[in-house]
Design an enzyme around this catalytic site. Structure first.
Site, PDB file in Angstrom:
ATOM      1  CG  ASP A 120      -6.460   5.047  -0.501  1.00 34.86           C
ATOM      2  OD1 ASP A 120      -7.741   5.322  -0.185  1.00 34.86           O
ATOM      3  OD2 ASP A 120      -6.211   4.509  -1.547  1.00 34.86           O
ATOM      4  CD  GLU A 172      -3.216  -0.683   0.153  1.00 35.46           C
ATOM      5  OE1 GLU A 172      -3.280   0.477  -0.306  1.00 35.46           O
ATOM      6  OE2 GLU A 172      -4.011  -1.170  -0.052  1.00 35.46           O
TER       7      GLU A 172
END
EC number: 3.2.1.17
Length: 139
Positions: A69, A51
């Protein structure tokens, strides 16, 4: 106007210089300190590596729905953190609180997301970790 552009560039550089990138074992040690389940540790490490690349200050590209994000765990601002200065959404935090080298706030939020959705909440985990996890036995 030029002064402001230069000032913004200097500030952006300074902020990026303060960012932390964990080593794999450094991440494991920090997650242990924060009480992450040892049996899921390889999954958490895989998630973070895929991520954010283990960077605490990572802000993802704009998603198809207009959200972004944030941080080590790439926590989404549509549901979990507030883009403003007032903490809010399900984790009751600002997205900026997820970008610090002290990952305790981000970790608490990530655990909340996991409790609700397991690792399926993260595409980095779904796309890269379901069929192979990193070896953290040396950590």
């Amino acid at each position: 106007m030029t002064k402001y552009v230069i000032l913004l560039a200097v500030l952006a550089f300074a902020l990026h210089c303060d960012a932390k990138r964990f080593t794999r074992c450094g991440l494991v040690q920090e997650l242990r300190r924060l009480g992450f389940d040892e049996t899921l540790m390889s999954n958490w490490v895989c998630l973070v590596e895929n991520e954010s690349g283990r960077f605490t200050d990572k802000i993802g590209k704009v998603n198809k729905n207009g959200s972004r994000d944030y941080g080590l765990f790439q926590i989404n601002d549509k549901y979990w953190c507030s883009k403003g200065t007032t903490p809010g959404k399900d984790c009751n935090v600002t997205c900026n609180q997820l970008l610090t080298d002290d990952i305790s706030v981000a970790a608490t939020c990530a655990k909340k997301i996991y409790k609700r959705h397991k690792f399926d909440a993260w595409y980095g985990w779904k796309n890269h970790c379901q069929h192979g996890l990193p070896d953290i036995s040396d950590c």
